[in-house]
Motif scaffolding. Sequence first.
Motif, PDB file in Angstrom:
ATOM      1  N   ALA A  89       0.810  -1.224   0.000  1.00 42.37           N
ATOM      2  CA  ALA A  89       0.000   0.000   0.000  1.00 42.37           C
ATOM      3  C   ALA A  89       0.845   1.278   0.000  1.00 42.37           C
ATOM      4  N   MET A  90       2.156   1.125   0.045  1.00 41.97           N
ATOM      5  CA  MET A  90       3.051   2.277   0.082  1.00 41.97           C
ATOM      6  C   MET A  90       3.254   2.845  -1.332  1.00 41.97           C
ATOM      7  N   HIS A  91       3.266   4.166  -1.441  1.00 42.32           N
ATOM      8  CA  HIS A  91       3.545   4.799  -2.724  1.00 42.32           C
ATOM      9  C   HIS A  91       5.022   4.670  -3.067  1.00 42.32           C
ATOM     10  N   ASN A  92       5.895   4.884  -2.078  1.00 31.98           N
ATOM     11  CA  ASN A  92       7.331   4.845  -2.321  1.00 31.98           C
ATOM     12  C   ASN A  92       7.953   3.684  -1.550  1.00 31.98           C
ATOM     13  N   VAL A  93       7.888   2.518  -2.135  1.00 32.17           N
ATOM     14  CA  VAL A  93       8.368   1.283  -1.513  1.00 32.17           C
ATOM     15  C   VAL A  93       9.868   1.357  -1.229  1.00 32.17           C
ATOM     16  N   GLU A  94      10.638   1.825  -2.197  1.00 27.45           N
ATOM     17  CA  GLU A  94      12.094   1.886  -2.018  1.00 27.45           C
ATOM     18  C   GLU A  94      12.465   2.766  -0.837  1.00 27.45           C
ATOM     19  N   SER A  95      11.832   3.906  -0.726  1.00 25.06           N
ATOM     20  CA  SER A  95      12.141   4.837   0.350  1.00 25.06           C
ATOM     21  C   SER A  95      11.853   4.227   1.725  1.00 25.06           C
ATOM     22  N   ILE A  96      10.721   3.572   1.887  1.00 20.70           N
ATOM     23  CA  ILE A  96      10.392   3.021   3.202  1.00 20.70           C
ATOM     24  C   ILE A  96      11.331   1.873   3.560  1.00 20.70           C
ATOM     25  N   LEU A  97      11.751   1.073   2.593  1.00 23.59           N
ATOM     26  CA  LEU A  97      12.704  -0.004   2.885  1.00 23.59           C
ATOM     27  C   LEU A  97      14.058   0.567   3.308  1.00 23.59           C
ATOM     28  N   ARG A  98      14.498   1.634   2.631  1.00 20.12           N
ATOM     29  CA  ARG A  98      15.758   2.285   3.022  1.00 20.12           C
ATOM     30  C   ARG A  98      15.664   2.871   4.433  1.00 20.12           C
ATOM     31  N   GLU A  99      14.531   3.507   4.724  1.00 17.17           N
ATOM     32  CA  GLU A  99      14.326   4.086   6.049  1.00 17.17           C
ATOM     33  C   GLU A  99      14.289   3.003   7.129  1.00 17.17           C
ATOM     34  N   VAL A 101      15.976   0.198   7.301  1.00 17.65           N
ATOM     35  CA  VAL A 101      17.325  -0.225   7.688  1.00 17.65           C
ATOM     36  C   VAL A 101      18.182   0.937   8.170  1.00 17.65           C
ATOM     37  N   ARG A 102      17.702   2.157   7.985  1.00 21.69           N
ATOM     38  CA  ARG A 102      18.410   3.296   8.565  1.00 21.69           C
ATOM     39  C   ARG A 102      18.107   3.386  10.056  1.00 21.69           C
ATOM     40  N   VAL A 103      16.826   3.292  10.425  1.00 18.86           N
ATOM     41  CA  VAL A 103      16.444   3.469  11.833  1.00 18.86           C
ATOM     42  C   VAL A 103      16.506   2.169  12.632  1.00 18.86           C
ATOM     43  N   GLY A 104      16.631   1.043  11.951  1.00 16.78           N
ATOM     44  CA  GLY A 104      16.711  -0.240  12.648  1.00 16.78           C
ATOM     45  C   GLY A 104      17.887  -1.067  12.175  1.00 16.78           C
ATOM     46  N   LEU A 178       6.723 -25.901  -4.610  1.00 17.69           N
ATOM     47  CA  LEU A 178       6.011 -24.894  -5.411  1.00 17.69           C
ATOM     48  C   LEU A 178       5.651 -23.673  -4.561  1.00 17.69           C
ATOM     49  N   ARG A 179       6.635 -23.188  -3.816  1.00 17.67           N
ATOM     50  CA  ARG A 179       6.410 -22.110  -2.836  1.00 17.67           C
ATOM     51  C   ARG A 179       5.778 -20.866  -3.438  1.00 17.67           C
ATOM     52  N   ASN A 180       6.259 -20.449  -4.601  1.00 19.75           N
ATOM     53  CA  ASN A 180       5.751 -19.203  -5.176  1.00 19.75           C
ATOM     54  C   ASN A 180       4.297 -19.309  -5.630  1.00 19.75           C
ATOM     55  N   LEU A 181       3.842 -20.496  -5.940  1.00 18.19           N
ATOM     56  CA  LEU A 181       2.448 -20.686  -6.339  1.00 18.19           C
ATOM     57  C   LEU A 181       1.536 -20.976  -5.154  1.00 18.19           C
ATOM     58  N   ARG A 182       2.059 -21.671  -4.154  1.00 14.95           N
ATOM     59  CA  ARG A 182       1.214 -22.123  -3.046  1.00 14.95           C
ATOM     60  C   ARG A 182       1.160 -21.175  -1.863  1.00 14.95           C
ATOM     61  N   ALA A 183       2.193 -20.386  -1.658  1.00 10.23           N
ATOM     62  CA  ALA A 183       2.223 -19.484  -0.500  1.00 10.23           C
ATOM     63  C   ALA A 183       1.303 -18.293  -0.734  1.00 10.23           C
ATOM     64  N   ASN A 184       0.466 -17.998   0.246  1.00 11.40           N
ATOM     65  CA  ASN A 184      -0.388 -16.825   0.103  1.00 11.40           C
ATOM     66  C   ASN A 184       0.229 -15.592   0.762  1.00 11.40           C
ATOM     67  N   VAL A 185       1.219 -15.800   1.655  1.00 12.57           N
ATOM     68  CA  VAL A 185       1.870 -14.688   2.352  1.00 12.57           C
ATOM     69  C   VAL A 185       3.378 -14.926   2.357  1.00 12.57           C
ATOM     70  N   ALA A 186       4.122 -13.851   2.136  1.00 17.23           N
ATOM     71  CA  ALA A 186       5.582 -13.899   2.208  1.00 17.23           C
ATOM     72  C   ALA A 186       6.047 -13.031   3.373  1.00 17.23           C
ATOM     73  N   VAL A 187       7.045 -13.534   4.110  1.00 21.80           N
ATOM     74  CA  VAL A 187       7.626 -12.794   5.231  1.00 21.80           C
ATOM     75  C   VAL A 187       9.142 -12.836   5.063  1.00 21.80           C
ATOM     76  N   TYR A 188       9.778 -11.662   5.120  1.00 22.81           N
ATOM     77  CA  TYR A 188      11.222 -11.555   4.940  1.00 22.81           C
ATOM     78  C   TYR A 188      11.845 -10.776   6.089  1.00 22.81           C
ATOM     79  N   ARG A 189      13.017 -11.255   6.534  1.00 19.41           N
ATOM     80  CA  ARG A 189      13.845 -10.492   7.474  1.00 19.41           C
ATOM     81  C   ARG A 189      15.118 -10.118   6.725  1.00 19.41           C
ATOM     82  N   PHE A 190      15.545  -8.867   6.891  1.00 19.53           N
ATOM     83  CA  PHE A 190      16.678  -8.368   6.119  1.00 19.53           C
ATOM     84  C   PHE A 190      17.454  -7.341   6.922  1.00 19.53           C
ATOM     85  N   GLU A 191      18.632  -7.031   6.425  1.00 16.48           N
ATOM     86  CA  GLU A 191      19.474  -5.981   7.016  1.00 16.48           C
ATOM     87  C   GLU A 191      20.252  -5.330   5.885  1.00 16.48           C
ATOM     88  N   LYS A 192      20.882  -4.211   6.218  1.00 18.47           N
ATOM     89  CA  LYS A 192      21.687  -3.485   5.235  1.00 18.47           C
ATOM     90  C   LYS A 192      22.998  -4.237   5.036  1.00 18.47           C
TER      91      LYS A 192
END
Length: 193
Positions: A89-99, A101-104, A178-192
Amino acid sequence: MLRQDLVQIANWIEDDSLILDLGCGDGTLLAHLRDSHKCAGYGIEIADASVLECVRRQVNVIQADLESGLRMFADAMFDTVVLSQTLQAMHNVESILREMVRVGRRGIVSFPNFGHWRHAVSLLAGHMPVTPDIPYQWYDTPNIHLCTPKDFELLAARLGLRITDRALLAAGQPVALLRNLRANVAVYRFEKR
């Protein structure tokens, strides 16, 4: 009771962590982390009713629009920054992802998998999908950036984010085949990187 993605997110949060929950809704995740993991933190939410529900749950909440950024927070202020079921639902996806890993030190996102087989069937039948994970008609949806797990992984790599964990879930259970076809939700943990 926690949504399937929130259960996975909570499993990745260490006890006594400082959490920032972006688009925290009614504060369910933060209340759970406070009560079961001894975590502290803040939620950011824009909807009046959800902010009131956070207050009722005694969750620290700031009413703000995420599209304005996270300038009010210092670099590396939080252990983990969560964005659950809000990325699309975010207009600027890239910006929020950068923010994030900046604040966390690390970020966690969850989103509906637009590559799920039910969505593909709907598209093949000639109409936009309406499912429990994407429950809106095309003309009234807040979801403006639908993606698949592979789409997210490509964007993360382009932004210099290192994915440390991923969970592709169907009915709350990890999917192996067949994860990409069968999964209805994706959850990712990441860092810079």
